[in-house]
Design a protein around this motif. Sequence first.
Motif, PDB file in Angstrom:
ATOM      1  N   HIS A 150       0.832  -1.211   0.000  1.00 24.22           N
ATOM      2  CA  HIS A 150       0.000   0.000   0.000  1.00 24.22           C
ATOM      3  C   HIS A 150       0.867   1.262   0.000  1.00 24.22           C
ATOM      4  O   HIS A 150       0.456   2.298  -0.509  1.00 24.22           O
ATOM      5  N   ILE A 151       2.091   1.155   0.505  1.00 19.98           N
ATOM      6  CA  ILE A 151       3.026   2.286   0.416  1.00 19.98           C
ATOM      7  C   ILE A 151       3.415   2.539  -1.041  1.00 19.98           C
ATOM      8  O   ILE A 151       3.375   3.672  -1.534  1.00 19.98           O
ATOM      9  N   ILE A 152       3.770   1.468  -1.738  1.00 20.47           N
ATOM     10  CA  ILE A 152       4.173   1.593  -3.145  1.00 20.47           C
ATOM     11  C   ILE A 152       3.006   2.066  -4.005  1.00 20.47           C
ATOM     12  O   ILE A 152       3.167   2.910  -4.894  1.00 20.47           O
ATOM     13  N   LEU A 153       1.816   1.533  -3.746  1.00 19.93           N
ATOM     14  CA  LEU A 153       0.635   1.954  -4.507  1.00 19.93           C
ATOM     15  C   LEU A 153       0.342   3.439  -4.307  1.00 19.93           C
ATOM     16  O   LEU A 153      -0.031   4.142  -5.262  1.00 19.93           O
ATOM     17  N   LEU A 179       1.399  11.117  -1.028  1.00 16.80           N
ATOM     18  CA  LEU A 179       2.822  10.954  -0.739  1.00 16.80           C
ATOM     19  C   LEU A 179       3.116  11.090   0.751  1.00 16.80           C
ATOM     20  O   LEU A 179       3.976  10.386   1.292  1.00 16.80           O
ATOM     21  N   VAL A 180       2.419  11.985   1.424  1.00 19.84           N
ATOM     22  CA  VAL A 180       2.577  12.121   2.882  1.00 19.84           C
ATOM     23  C   VAL A 180       2.179  10.824   3.571  1.00 19.84           C
ATOM     24  O   VAL A 180       2.874  10.327   4.469  1.00 19.84           O
ATOM     25  N   THR A 181       1.053  10.257   3.145  1.00 21.45           N
ATOM     26  CA  THR A 181       0.592   9.000   3.736  1.00 21.45           C
ATOM     27  C   THR A 181       1.590   7.889   3.485  1.00 21.45           C
ATOM     28  O   THR A 181       1.902   7.090   4.387  1.00 21.45           O
ATOM     29  N   ALA A 182       2.129   7.825   2.260  1.00 17.52           N
ATOM     30  CA  ALA A 182       3.124   6.798   1.937  1.00 17.52           C
ATOM     31  C   ALA A 182       4.366   6.949   2.803  1.00 17.52           C
ATOM     32  O   ALA A 182       4.908   5.960   3.323  1.00 17.52           O
ATOM     33  N   GLN A 183       4.833   8.192   2.978  1.00 18.43           N
ATOM     34  CA  GLN A 183       6.028   8.428   3.783  1.00 18.43           C
ATOM     35  C   GLN A 183       5.789   8.100   5.257  1.00 18.43           C
ATOM     36  O   GLN A 183       6.647   7.513   5.919  1.00 18.43           O
ATOM     37  N   ALA A 184       4.645   8.479   5.778  1.00 19.10           N
ATOM     38  CA  ALA A 184       4.342   8.184   7.183  1.00 19.10           C
ATOM     39  C   ALA A 184       4.266   6.676   7.407  1.00 19.10           C
ATOM     40  O   ALA A 184       4.838   6.148   8.377  1.00 19.10           O
ATOM     41  N   GLN A 185       3.591   5.969   6.511  1.00 11.19           N
ATOM     42  CA  GLN A 185       3.467   4.525   6.660  1.00 11.19           C
ATOM     43  C   GLN A 185       4.801   3.818   6.446  1.00 11.19           C
ATOM     44  O   GLN A 185       5.080   2.802   7.081  1.00 11.19           O
ATOM     45  N   LEU A 216      13.272   4.425   0.375  1.00 14.46           N
ATOM     46  CA  LEU A 216      11.904   4.946   0.378  1.00 14.46           C
ATOM     47  C   LEU A 216      11.747   6.204   1.218  1.00 14.46           C
ATOM     48  O   LEU A 216      10.793   6.952   1.024  1.00 14.46           O
ATOM     49  N   LYS A 217      12.686   6.431   2.181  1.00 15.30           N
ATOM     50  CA  LYS A 217      12.515   7.581   3.069  1.00 15.30           C
ATOM     51  C   LYS A 217      13.715   8.535   3.134  1.00 15.30           C
ATOM     52  O   LYS A 217      13.615   9.613   3.708  1.00 15.30           O
ATOM     53  N   ALA A 218      14.868   8.129   2.611  1.00 17.40           N
ATOM     54  CA  ALA A 218      16.054   8.996   2.587  1.00 17.40           C
ATOM     55  C   ALA A 218      16.558   9.345   3.981  1.00 17.40           C
ATOM     56  O   ALA A 218      16.854  10.489   4.297  1.00 17.40           O
ATOM     57  N   ALA A 219      16.680   8.325   4.846  1.00 13.19           N
ATOM     58  CA  ALA A 219      17.254   8.521   6.180  1.00 13.19           C
ATOM     59  C   ALA A 219      18.232   7.389   6.446  1.00 13.19           C
ATOM     60  O   ALA A 219      18.133   6.314   5.855  1.00 13.19           O
ATOM     61  N   SER A 220      19.193   7.617   7.341  1.00 13.16           N
ATOM     62  CA  SER A 220      20.233   6.631   7.631  1.00 13.16           C
ATOM     63  C   SER A 220      19.725   5.550   8.579  1.00 13.16           C
ATOM     64  O   SER A 220      19.129   5.841   9.620  1.00 13.16           O
ATOM     65  N   SER A 221      20.001   4.292   8.223  1.00  8.21           N
ATOM     66  CA  SER A 221      19.586   3.183   9.093  1.00  8.21           C
ATOM     67  C   SER A 221      20.422   3.149  10.368  1.00  8.21           C
ATOM     68  O   SER A 221      19.897   2.907  11.460  1.00  8.21           O
ATOM     69  N   ALA A 222      21.731   3.400  10.262  1.00 10.25           N
ATOM     70  CA  ALA A 222      22.597   3.380  11.453  1.00 10.25           C
ATOM     71  C   ALA A 222      22.248   4.525  12.394  1.00 10.25           C
ATOM     72  O   ALA A 222      22.247   4.357  13.615  1.00 10.25           O
ATOM     73  N   TRP A 223      21.965   5.694  11.838  1.00 10.85           N
ATOM     74  CA  TRP A 223      21.541   6.841  12.647  1.00 10.85           C
ATOM     75  C   TRP A 223      20.277   6.510  13.415  1.00 10.85           C
ATOM     76  O   TRP A 223      20.172   6.759  14.616  1.00 10.85           O
ATOM     77  N   VAL A 365       7.384  20.185   0.803  1.00 16.54           N
ATOM     78  CA  VAL A 365       5.989  20.278   1.263  1.00 16.54           C
ATOM     79  C   VAL A 365       5.570  18.953   1.894  1.00 16.54           C
ATOM     80  O   VAL A 365       4.962  18.921   2.978  1.00 16.54           O
ATOM     81  N   VAL A 366       5.901  17.850   1.225  1.00  9.89           N
ATOM     82  CA  VAL A 366       5.553  16.524   1.746  1.00  9.89           C
ATOM     83  C   VAL A 366       6.226  16.290   3.097  1.00  9.89           C
ATOM     84  O   VAL A 366       5.585  15.834   4.055  1.00  9.89           O
ATOM     85  N   ARG A 367       7.528  16.617   3.196  1.00 13.96           N
ATOM     86  CA  ARG A 367       8.239  16.414   4.460  1.00 13.96           C
ATOM     87  C   ARG A 367       7.634  17.266   5.581  1.00 13.96           C
ATOM     88  O   ARG A 367       7.540  16.828   6.726  1.00 13.96           O
ATOM     89  N   THR A 368       7.241  18.487   5.277  1.00 15.18           N
ATOM     90  CA  THR A 368       6.691  19.379   6.303  1.00 15.18           C
ATOM     91  C   THR A 368       5.354  18.865   6.812  1.00 15.18           C
ATOM     92  O   THR A 368       5.105  18.851   8.029  1.00 15.18           O
ATOM     93  N   VAL A 369       4.494  18.426   5.904  1.00 12.15           N
ATOM     94  CA  VAL A 369       3.190  17.897   6.327  1.00 12.15           C
ATOM     95  C   VAL A 369       3.382  16.584   7.082  1.00 12.15           C
ATOM     96  O   VAL A 369       2.762  16.349   8.129  1.00 12.15           O
ATOM     97  N   GLU A 370       4.254  15.715   6.551  1.00 13.93           N
ATOM     98  CA  GLU A 370       4.536  14.449   7.233  1.00 13.93           C
ATOM     99  C   GLU A 370       5.083  14.687   8.632  1.00 13.93           C
ATOM    100  O   GLU A 370       4.803  13.918   9.569  1.00 13.93           O
ATOM    101  N   SER A 371       5.864  15.737   8.796  1.00  9.95           N
ATOM    102  CA  SER A 371       6.469  16.040  10.093  1.00  9.95           C
ATOM    103  C   SER A 371       5.411  16.217  11.168  1.00  9.95           C
ATOM    104  O   SER A 371       5.587  15.785  12.313  1.00  9.95           O
TER     105      SER A 371
END
Length: 489
Positions: A150-153, A179-185, A216-223, A365-371
Amino acid sequence: HPLPHCGVCVVMCRERTVNEPLSWEQIDQEVTGGRKLLVLEGNVYDVGEWVHKHPGGKVLLSYVGEDASDVYAAMHKVAEGSEGKKSLDKYLKPLLVGPLKTGKTGPKAEEHAATHDAALEKDFRKLRKDLEEAGMFKPKMWFYAMMLAHIILLEVAGWATLKFFGTGWVPYCATVAMLVTAQAQAGWLQHDFGHLSVFKSRVWNLRMHRFVILHLKAASSAWWNYRHYLHHAKPNVADTDPDINMPYVFMLGDEMAKKWAHKQKEGKAKGFLPYDLQHVYWWVIGPPLLLPVYFHYENLRFLIGNAVFGRSGMWKDSYSTKHYMRHGRVFFWKELAWMASFFFRWHFTYAPLLGVAGWITLYMVVRTVESHWFVWVTQMNHLSMDINKYSGRLRRDWPSLQAVATCNVDGGLFNDWFTGHLNYQIEHHLFPTMPRHNYAKVAPLVRDMFERNGKGSDYISKTLLGAMGDIVSSLETYGSVWREAYHEF
């Protein structure tokens, strides 16, 4: 005196003393002298040499000098007889110093007994074993496949909306929502993989974690691993939990607010924001800026610092990079490459429709709303609960440590989906490797456990809006405590 840390001598000394029991007083003396001793299931281990090889980094140092049995079981898959249990026992065997001496051996033993509810600990361990036998730690693979699908869809639908309906305000806003929903999920899904709760194989959990959080999210796994595991080890504990370590922006916790105010008046701490108004400026610099500003800064500093300079200097007890530096700095360059793949994907997907500046604007915009979504959900379970130094916690057994710092939000189809099942925060903190689709089944049993042991008031569940509202009211309360302490001093 601490044992010398030279290979041959350490082994010889361990062989000579391995059967000699150590009291809590002896452990305290050794730790004061520099040794990294902790207790696991009635045995004392020296993790000083192991810490730099530990896949979880220096998180285990947060329990040096303490009984880490329950946090150890919580963070690893250690069901009796399992492959994970056998593998971990193999690593622990050469670290063994000796058994723990039980009974009243002195002040430290009395302090441990006074701060640990033995009956609750025993009941909790029995509950964990019962849940393992009942299959509550076994994931349903179809559930996680549906989450990923459902994230990919949603990602595809967001692109298709702009592609086939144009870039006017209505399709643009619809795309942002999807896109906000996909990023949050995706954030909740990477959390599942990060806690090793999906696959039996640790390797496959880590592979999928890196795919979701990096690509899918552009964040570090080790961080994420280091921050989040510290949070789980000692939630809402000052100087350990990075999620509450923000004194230059927000003042959290009654006791911490008083101590900070006194430090400011003594000139030992710098603070430049009016904390008594933090419930007001929260709306401006809290939810709107955490992901688009602060998390971008942290991720880039962490990855670039380790890739280029060999350390990021971000935390007082920085990530145990020697585990990764065995391969040079390749690990962090790989993470940067994976993160770059996210932005390449967005560029080739949205640049033809919006232009370069347009897709970057869409991303922000997506990152700000997702935040907003992320901050309200992640803070509603902790920010209004007990925040203090570890020495200020009167109860330090694992169930109590988690419950007093955590609250639940009522379950239901929407709440479970919206929060990624993190509304069952007490269950998640007690059993972080448990698949989240089982939390609703386990919750009544956990509540019963606390009630049986006379700790029913520790188990708190709120409505979704009530828990979110408590964030703001708590900020106002902490701010008022700071103001009174500042002017009173």
